[in-house]
Motif scaffolding. Sequence first.
Motif, PDB file in Angstrom:
ATOM      1  N   TYR A  93       0.903  -1.366   0.023  1.00  5.57           N
ATOM      2  CA  TYR A  93       0.039   0.026   0.107  1.00  5.57           C
ATOM      3  C   TYR A  93       0.855   1.155  -0.034  1.00  5.57           C
ATOM      4  CZ  TYR A  93      -3.377   3.572   1.497  1.00  5.57           C
ATOM      5  OH  TYR A  93      -3.898   4.711   1.636  1.00  5.57           O
ATOM      6  N   GLU A  94       1.798   1.370   0.763  1.00  7.73           N
ATOM      7  CA  GLU A  94       2.555   2.605   0.926  1.00  7.73           C
ATOM      8  C   GLU A  94       3.631   2.422  -0.216  1.00  7.73           C
ATOM      9  OE1 GLU A  94       4.642   1.465   4.585  1.00  7.73           O
ATOM     10  OE2 GLU A  94       3.323   2.147   5.783  1.00  7.73           O
ATOM     11  N   ASN A  95       4.203   1.557  -0.947  1.00  6.67           N
ATOM     12  CA  ASN A  95       4.740   1.676  -2.042  1.00  6.67           C
ATOM     13  C   ASN A  95       3.919   2.186  -3.401  1.00  6.67           C
ATOM     14  OD1 ASN A  95       7.828   0.277  -2.412  1.00  6.67           O
ATOM     15  ND2 ASN A  95       6.704  -0.848  -0.954  1.00  6.67           N
ATOM     16  N   ILE A  96       2.638   1.864  -3.263  1.00  3.76           N
ATOM     17  CA  ILE A  96       1.977   2.326  -4.438  1.00  3.76           C
ATOM     18  C   ILE A  96       1.565   3.765  -4.123  1.00  3.76           C
ATOM     19  CG2 ILE A  96      -0.177   1.894  -5.401  1.00  3.76           C
ATOM     20  CD1 ILE A  96      -0.406  -0.764  -5.004  1.00  3.76           C
ATOM     21  N   ARG A  97       1.340   3.973  -3.065  1.00  5.74           N
ATOM     22  CA  ARG A  97       1.067   5.349  -2.798  1.00  5.74           C
ATOM     23  C   ARG A  97       2.103   6.453  -2.635  1.00  5.74           C
ATOM     24  NH1 ARG A  97      -0.627   7.939   3.124  1.00  5.74           N
ATOM     25  NH2 ARG A  97       1.194   6.650   3.770  1.00  5.74           N
ATOM     26  N   PHE A  98       3.525   6.010  -2.713  1.00  5.44           N
ATOM     27  CA  PHE A  98       4.466   6.735  -2.553  1.00  5.44           C
ATOM     28  C   PHE A  98       4.465   7.876  -3.570  1.00  5.44           C
ATOM     29  CE2 PHE A  98       9.060   8.056  -3.244  1.00  5.44           C
ATOM     30  CZ  PHE A  98       9.235   8.408  -1.909  1.00  5.44           C
ATOM     31  N   PRO A  99       4.223   7.728  -5.036  1.00  5.75           N
ATOM     32  CA  PRO A  99       4.220   8.788  -6.048  1.00  5.75           C
ATOM     33  C   PRO A  99       2.901   9.693  -5.645  1.00  5.75           C
ATOM     34  CG  PRO A  99       3.515   6.708  -6.957  1.00  5.75           C
ATOM     35  CD  PRO A  99       4.202   6.294  -5.650  1.00  5.75           C
ATOM     36  N   LEU A 100       1.907   9.314  -5.171  1.00  4.15           N
ATOM     37  CA  LEU A 100       1.083  10.364  -4.857  1.00  4.15           C
ATOM     38  C   LEU A 100       1.294  11.275  -3.659  1.00  4.15           C
ATOM     39  CD1 LEU A 100      -2.037   7.891  -4.566  1.00  4.15           C
ATOM     40  CD2 LEU A 100      -1.341   9.225  -6.574  1.00  4.15           C
ATOM     41  N   MET A 102       4.363  12.210  -3.202  1.00  3.89           N
ATOM     42  CA  MET A 102       5.464  13.018  -3.761  1.00  3.89           C
ATOM     43  C   MET A 102       4.762  14.151  -4.742  1.00  3.89           C
ATOM     44  SD  MET A 102       8.424  12.138  -2.615  1.00  3.89           S
ATOM     45  CE  MET A 102       7.655  11.855  -1.172  1.00  3.89           C
ATOM     46  N   ARG A 103       3.782  14.113  -5.326  1.00  2.00           N
ATOM     47  CA  ARG A 103       3.062  15.032  -6.020  1.00  2.00           C
ATOM     48  C   ARG A 103       2.002  15.689  -5.292  1.00  2.00           C
ATOM     49  NH1 ARG A 103       3.727  13.524 -11.601  1.00  2.00           N
ATOM     50  NH2 ARG A 103       1.728  14.337 -12.376  1.00  2.00           N
ATOM     51  N   GLY A 104       2.137  15.557  -3.994  1.00  2.00           N
ATOM     52  CA  GLY A 104       1.073  16.613  -3.184  1.00  2.00           C
ATOM     53  C   GLY A 104      -0.333  15.934  -3.503  1.00  2.00           C
ATOM     54  N   VAL A 105      -0.552  14.814  -3.902  1.00  2.00           N
ATOM     55  CA  VAL A 105      -2.121  14.540  -4.034  1.00  2.00           C
ATOM     56  C   VAL A 105      -2.781  14.641  -2.519  1.00  2.00           C
ATOM     57  CG1 VAL A 105      -3.862  12.714  -4.552  1.00  2.00           C
ATOM     58  CG2 VAL A 105      -1.863  13.351  -5.983  1.00  2.00           C
ATOM     59  N   PRO A 106      -4.041  14.943  -2.531  1.00  3.17           N
ATOM     60  CA  PRO A 106      -4.719  15.251  -1.169  1.00  3.17           C
ATOM     61  C   PRO A 106      -4.900  13.804  -0.453  1.00  3.17           C
ATOM     62  CG  PRO A 106      -5.912  16.737  -2.775  1.00  3.17           C
ATOM     63  CD  PRO A 106      -5.092  15.728  -3.477  1.00  3.17           C
ATOM     64  N   LYS A 107      -4.657  13.912   0.661  1.00  2.76           N
ATOM     65  CA  LYS A 107      -4.658  12.416   1.639  1.00  2.76           C
ATOM     66  C   LYS A 107      -6.005  11.772   1.417  1.00  2.76           C
ATOM     67  CE  LYS A 107      -1.257  13.324   5.024  1.00  2.76           C
ATOM     68  NZ  LYS A 107      -1.100  13.413   6.600  1.00  2.76           N
ATOM     69  N   GLU A 108      -7.187  12.604   1.421  1.00  2.74           N
ATOM     70  CA  GLU A 108      -8.387  11.927   1.107  1.00  2.74           C
ATOM     71  C   GLU A 108      -8.690  11.248  -0.319  1.00  2.74           C
ATOM     72  OE1 GLU A 108      -9.096  16.433   0.404  1.00  2.74           O
ATOM     73  OE2 GLU A 108      -7.890  14.964   1.639  1.00  2.74           O
ATOM     74  N   GLU A 109      -7.887  11.558  -1.264  1.00  2.00           N
ATOM     75  CA  GLU A 109      -8.047  11.007  -2.614  1.00  2.00           C
ATOM     76  C   GLU A 109      -7.021   9.861  -2.497  1.00  2.00           C
ATOM     77  OE1 GLU A 109      -7.606  13.573  -5.533  1.00  2.00           O
ATOM     78  OE2 GLU A 109      -8.717  14.962  -4.742  1.00  2.00           O
ATOM     79  N   GLN A 110      -6.079   9.449  -1.785  1.00  2.00           N
ATOM     80  CA  GLN A 110      -4.881   8.565  -1.892  1.00  2.00           C
ATOM     81  C   GLN A 110      -5.390   7.167  -1.910  1.00  2.00           C
ATOM     82  OE1 GLN A 110      -1.486   9.598   0.356  1.00  2.00           O
ATOM     83  NE2 GLN A 110      -1.515  11.526  -0.344  1.00  2.00           N
ATOM     84  N   THR A 112      -8.305   5.674  -2.214  1.00  5.23           N
ATOM     85  CA  THR A 112      -9.264   5.296  -3.195  1.00  5.23           C
ATOM     86  C   THR A 112      -8.146   5.050  -4.391  1.00  5.23           C
ATOM     87  OG1 THR A 112     -10.999   6.675  -2.621  1.00  5.23           O
ATOM     88  CG2 THR A 112     -11.045   5.988  -4.781  1.00  5.23           C
ATOM     89  N   LEU A 113      -7.356   5.978  -4.952  1.00  3.87           N
ATOM     90  CA  LEU A 113      -6.454   5.609  -5.964  1.00  3.87           C
ATOM     91  C   LEU A 113      -5.417   4.480  -5.868  1.00  3.87           C
ATOM     92  CD1 LEU A 113      -5.646   9.494  -6.718  1.00  3.87           C
ATOM     93  CD2 LEU A 113      -7.104   8.269  -8.089  1.00  3.87           C
ATOM     94  N   VAL A 114      -5.027   4.416  -4.566  1.00  2.67           N
ATOM     95  CA  VAL A 114      -4.364   3.035  -4.390  1.00  2.67           C
ATOM     96  C   VAL A 114      -5.146   1.840  -4.691  1.00  2.67           C
ATOM     97  CG1 VAL A 114      -2.946   2.037  -2.698  1.00  2.67           C
ATOM     98  CG2 VAL A 114      -2.508   4.396  -2.950  1.00  2.67           C
ATOM     99  N   GLN A 115      -6.180   1.841  -3.839  1.00  3.21           N
ATOM    100  CA  GLN A 115      -6.904   0.748  -4.162  1.00  3.21           C
ATOM    101  C   GLN A 115      -7.570   0.289  -5.502  1.00  3.21           C
ATOM    102  OE1 GLN A 115      -7.972  -1.258  -1.368  1.00  3.21           O
ATOM    103  NE2 GLN A 115      -8.491  -2.609  -2.747  1.00  3.21           N
ATOM    104  N   ARG A 116      -7.820   1.421  -6.352  1.00  2.00           N
ATOM    105  CA  ARG A 116      -8.160   1.240  -7.805  1.00  2.00           C
ATOM    106  C   ARG A 116      -7.008   0.615  -8.402  1.00  2.00           C
ATOM    107  NH1 ARG A 116      -9.892   6.211 -11.458  1.00  2.00           N
ATOM    108  NH2 ARG A 116      -7.570   6.371 -11.360  1.00  2.00           N
TER     109      ARG A 116
END
Length: 351
Positions: A93-100, A102-110, A112-116
């Motif tokens: 989960y943390e590996n997939i989320r890492f680029p988000l 780094m790009r400053g994607v809002p936490k509340e979206e992360q 959902t994007l990782v799961q998808r």
Amino acid sequence: MAEIELRGIGKSWGSFVGVKDVNLTIADEELIVLLGPSGCGKTTTMRMIAGLEEPTGGEILIGGESVTDVDARDRDVAMVFQSYALYPNMTIYENIRFPLRMRGVPKEEQSTLVQRAADMVELGDFLHRKPGALSGGQRQRAALARAVVREPQAFLMDEPLSNLDAKLRAAMRVHIKHLQRQLKITTVYVTHDQIEAMTLADRIVIMQGGEIQQIGAPDQIYSDPANTFVAGFIGSPPMNLITGRVADGAFGAPGVEIPDVPVDDGRAVTLGVRPEDCKVATEGAHLNASVYGVEPTGDVTILTLKTDTDTIEVKADRDFRAELGSPCKITFDTDRLYYFDADAGQRIRTT
């Protein structure tokens, strides 16, 4: 999602030329494969697209804008490496989320994007694990998910399946192609494996010596090779290449005679014939040779023959067997023969 254009790209280190004057346009949503042996320039070309190598000449455009002088982190491309490049101390989960992050994607979206992204590569139930607890195929899928989650303009994949066994490679090829079609993201894929190239690519770019040898769809590359390098690189087993000379309208080489060839008399020619276009015969042979090897593979028998100067491979019937050293006659499908200039290696067009 974007078109990628290379205009006269080159890369040199002192007097050594790694890539020479590469011109290539990769269409939006296309999956293109850079194929060739080690040292041919394919990985260097990809690294220049990614911004990891600075070209010594030419220009790179992504989405119609020049990125030649743009830093790698600002090119909006995602790379998948041979070595997975996962952080071992982080969960999947943390590996997939890492680029988000780094790009400053809002936490509340992360989340959902990782799961998808994880669901796309069938890793939704493994997000709590660390890379060391996954198989090689699962780790490579995690690397894919990390690239997917960014929704980049392009994917760049550098021999991502090389560390997997044959069965996993076949499964991952299907997975990558399905995922690329689903996401519709422009993809550049580097490999030395011609089976990967043939099964994955919309188009193949064959490279050797830092230069492009031929560009085309897989079927076109296979059935219409431009030169002896391409002919001998594509195919399993590859095309047989037999060097001889044309005299009195016939091609001749030790153990080989082909009448009525459409090439001028006196010309030194390399004859090309694919193993599946050869047939074991009892008379009227184009090739007379001795049996050097017999390899049953289940669906066919790969027969290796030797003349005084050449080794020829033939796809024979699955039940064919012969004693080593015994004589063997072969006929060729004369409608599927290829002729190349013996010196330059370029195809001789006969029609």
